[in-house]
Design an enzyme around this catalytic site. Structure first.
Site, PDB file in Angstrom:
ATOM      1  N   LYS A 285      17.756  16.139 -33.977  1.00 59.96           N
ATOM      2  CA  LYS A 285      16.387  16.169 -33.960  1.00 59.96           C
ATOM      3  C   LYS A 285      15.573  15.920 -35.035  1.00 59.96           C
ATOM      4  O   LYS A 285      14.935  15.262 -35.253  1.00 59.96           O
ATOM      5  CB  LYS A 285      15.797  17.470 -32.952  1.00 59.96           C
ATOM      6  CG  LYS A 285      16.320  17.934 -31.675  1.00 59.96           C
ATOM      7  CD  LYS A 285      15.680  18.955 -31.058  1.00 59.96           C
ATOM      8  CE  LYS A 285      15.625  20.256 -31.732  1.00 59.96           C
ATOM      9  NZ  LYS A 285      16.876  20.997 -31.795  1.00 59.96           N
TER      10      LYS A 285
ATOM     11  N   ARG B 221      10.304  24.948 -26.627  1.00 61.82           N
ATOM     12  CA  ARG B 221      11.501  25.561 -26.415  1.00 61.82           C
ATOM     13  C   ARG B 221      11.900  26.511 -25.340  1.00 61.82           C
ATOM     14  O   ARG B 221      12.747  27.121 -25.031  1.00 61.82           O
ATOM     15  CB  ARG B 221      12.011  26.306 -27.814  1.00 61.82           C
ATOM     16  CG  ARG B 221      13.036  25.599 -28.812  1.00 61.82           C
ATOM     17  CD  ARG B 221      12.716  26.480 -30.005  1.00 61.82           C
ATOM     18  NE  ARG B 221      14.143  26.130 -30.670  1.00 61.82           N
ATOM     19  CZ  ARG B 221      14.236  25.538 -31.807  1.00 61.82           C
ATOM     20  NH1 ARG B 221      13.094  24.878 -32.175  1.00 61.82           N
ATOM     21  NH2 ARG B 221      15.318  25.650 -32.750  1.00 61.82           N
TER      22      ARG B 221
ATOM     23  N   ARG C  79      21.709  31.250 -32.136  1.00 58.87           N
ATOM     24  CA  ARG C  79      20.574  30.141 -32.020  1.00 58.87           C
ATOM     25  C   ARG C  79      21.070  29.242 -30.630  1.00 58.87           C
ATOM     26  O   ARG C  79      20.306  28.895 -29.790  1.00 58.87           O
ATOM     27  CB  ARG C  79      20.476  29.098 -33.168  1.00 58.87           C
ATOM     28  CG  ARG C  79      19.738  29.963 -34.143  1.00 58.87           C
ATOM     29  CD  ARG C  79      19.901  29.267 -35.616  1.00 58.87           C
ATOM     30  NE  ARG C  79      19.370  28.127 -35.437  1.00 58.87           N
ATOM     31  CZ  ARG C  79      19.603  27.073 -36.402  1.00 58.87           C
ATOM     32  NH1 ARG C  79      20.596  27.112 -37.368  1.00 58.87           N
ATOM     33  NH2 ARG C  79      18.985  25.826 -36.239  1.00 58.87           N
TER      34      ARG C  79
ATOM     35  N   ARG D 273      20.611  26.529 -45.306  1.00 58.73           N
ATOM     36  CA  ARG D 273      19.602  27.159 -44.630  1.00 58.73           C
ATOM     37  C   ARG D 273      20.053  28.668 -44.053  1.00 58.73           C
ATOM     38  O   ARG D 273      21.163  28.800 -43.635  1.00 58.73           O
ATOM     39  CB  ARG D 273      19.237  26.790 -43.150  1.00 58.73           C
ATOM     40  CG  ARG D 273      17.953  25.452 -43.412  1.00 58.73           C
ATOM     41  CD  ARG D 273      17.735  24.649 -42.302  1.00 58.73           C
ATOM     42  NE  ARG D 273      17.652  25.416 -41.086  1.00 58.73           N
ATOM     43  CZ  ARG D 273      17.274  24.935 -39.897  1.00 58.73           C
ATOM     44  NH1 ARG D 273      16.956  23.711 -39.930  1.00 58.73           N
ATOM     45  NH2 ARG D 273      17.046  25.608 -38.719  1.00 58.73           N
TER      46      ARG D 273
ATOM     47  N   ARG E 166      25.952  21.691 -43.131  1.00 62.37           N
ATOM     48  CA  ARG E 166      24.483  21.479 -43.182  1.00 62.37           C
ATOM     49  C   ARG E 166      24.121  21.681 -44.533  1.00 62.37           C
ATOM     50  O   ARG E 166      24.171  22.602 -44.918  1.00 62.37           O
ATOM     51  CB  ARG E 166      23.683  21.562 -42.158  1.00 62.37           C
ATOM     52  CG  ARG E 166      22.087  21.001 -42.638  1.00 62.37           C
ATOM     53  CD  ARG E 166      21.355  21.025 -41.114  1.00 62.37           C
ATOM     54  NE  ARG E 166      21.042  22.060 -40.729  1.00 62.37           N
ATOM     55  CZ  ARG E 166      20.221  22.051 -39.561  1.00 62.37           C
ATOM     56  NH1 ARG E 166      19.981  20.924 -38.855  1.00 62.37           N
ATOM     57  NH2 ARG E 166      19.865  23.136 -39.247  1.00 62.37           N
TER      58      ARG E 166
HETATM   59  P1  AMP Z   1      14.722  24.715 -35.910  1.00 63.71           P
HETATM   60  O1  AMP Z   1      14.378  24.169 -37.439  1.00 63.71           O
HETATM   61  O2  AMP Z   1      13.908  23.793 -34.978  1.00 63.71           O
HETATM   62  O3  AMP Z   1      16.146  24.943 -35.760  1.00 63.71           O
HETATM   63  O4  AMP Z   1      14.001  26.141 -35.999  1.00 63.71           O
HETATM   64  C1  AMP Z   1      14.434  27.393 -36.867  1.00 63.71           C
HETATM   65  C2  AMP Z   1      13.632  28.503 -36.140  1.00 63.71           C
HETATM   66  O5  AMP Z   1      12.522  28.534 -35.978  1.00 63.71           O
HETATM   67  C3  AMP Z   1      14.504  28.806 -34.543  1.00 63.71           C
HETATM   68  O6  AMP Z   1      15.797  29.325 -34.821  1.00 63.71           O
HETATM   69  C4  AMP Z   1      13.433  29.832 -34.100  1.00 63.71           C
HETATM   70  O7  AMP Z   1      13.536  30.907 -34.608  1.00 63.71           O
HETATM   71  C5  AMP Z   1      11.998  29.019 -34.749  1.00 63.71           C
HETATM   72  N1  AMP Z   1      11.592  28.462 -33.788  1.00 63.71           N
HETATM   73  C6  AMP Z   1      11.390  26.957 -34.112  1.00 63.71           C
HETATM   74  N2  AMP Z   1      10.493  26.351 -33.211  1.00 63.71           N
HETATM   75  C7  AMP Z   1      10.484  27.174 -32.001  1.00 63.71           C
HETATM   76  C8  AMP Z   1       9.677  27.053 -30.937  1.00 63.71           C
HETATM   77  N3  AMP Z   1       9.251  26.155 -30.488  1.00 63.71           N
HETATM   78  N4  AMP Z   1       9.555  28.611 -30.093  1.00 63.71           N
HETATM   79  C9  AMP Z   1       9.982  29.623 -30.659  1.00 63.71           C
HETATM   80  N5  AMP Z   1      10.778  29.657 -32.017  1.00 63.71           N
HETATM   81  C10 AMP Z   1      10.821  28.429 -32.603  1.00 63.71           C
END
Ligand code: AMP
Length: 213
Positions: free
Chosen positions: A13, A88, A166, A155, A122
């Site tokens: 994404k 999400r 996750r 990360r 990554r």
């Molecule tokens: P990502 O970079 O999209 O994988 O997001 C990293 C982390 O941020 C996730 O594992 C969640 O802890 C938090 N996060 C990101 N977007 C959301 C969302 N829409 N709702 C809740 N937590 C989020």
């Protein structure tokens, strides 16, 4: 065009939304990036969400929704945006439907085994956010960004245990959104397993039919 990008963590994404953003000039809004920046800068938001991110859980809906609602009110997001990593949960999708109307929800499908391989390998540039992989997209010089010479890092939430948490959060909370958007005729499914250029081209050739509706 107003889009949300769905799919498990590591589905591409971030990579594809950056490509679309750079090539078509559409703002990419990543809730994950917003939270990570807040943690790095130790803001009030950062202190609230730090432990949740480190454990691979989800930030509470109320907080996440308020952040996105505010971000979508900025002038640059009035005509087009890509929401990368939001919604999400069903509650987030319902809230979003109340303050913005979408053209499509794009679901990037990738199997769990490939996700684990992608995320644990990554590497991300500390300075410009460019994304690499130690096997499939290594930088020219190990640990250094090709684009800006910034330092590459792993990360915090790309460790194997956190990736598994996750993925669990994804299957439990986020996967039901595929049906939710499908029922509203907004769902575009793209195979996210090939290389980024192939996925991008598939996205570009399919998205048009949603924009003409
Ligand atoms: P990502 O970079 O999209 O994988 O997001 C990293 C982390 O941020 C996730 O594992 C969640 O802890 C938090 N996060 C990101 N977007 C959301 C969302 N829409 N709702 C809740 N937590 C989020």
């Amino acid at each position: 065009m107003k889009l949300v990008f769905l799919g498990p963590p590591g589905a591409g994404k971030g990579t594809i939304s950056r490509m679309v953003s750079e090539r078509l000039g559409i703002p990419q809004i990543s809730t994950g990036d917003i939270f990570r920046t807040a943690v790095k800068e130790k803001t009030e938001l950062g202190l609230k969400v730090q432990a949740i991110l480190a454990a691979g859980g989800l930030v509470p809906d109320e907080l996440t929704i308020a952040i996105v609602k505010d971000r979508l009110s900025w002038p640059d997001a009035q005509r087009s945006y890509i929401l990368d990593g939001f919604p999400r949960t069903i509650a987030q999708a319902e809230a979003l439907a109340g303050f913005s109307s979408l053209d499509a929800a794009v679901d990037f499908e990738v199997k769990d085994e490939l996700i684990l391989f992608r995320l644990t390998g990554r590497r991300v540039c500390k300075v410009c956010g460019a994304i690499y992989h130690v096997v499939t997209k290594p930088p020219k010089v190990e640990g250094i960004c090709d684009l800006c010479s910034g330092e590459l890092y792993i990360r915090n939430d790309d460790k194997e245990e956190t990736v598994k948490a996750r993925l669990n959060a994804y299957h439990e909370e986020t996967e039901p959104l595929i049906g939710w958007y499908g029922n509203r005729s907004l769902l575009l499914t793209i195979d996210g397993s090939p290389d980024a250029e192939t996925v991008y081209n598939a996205f570009i050739s399919e998205i048009g039919r949603f924009l003409r509706k």
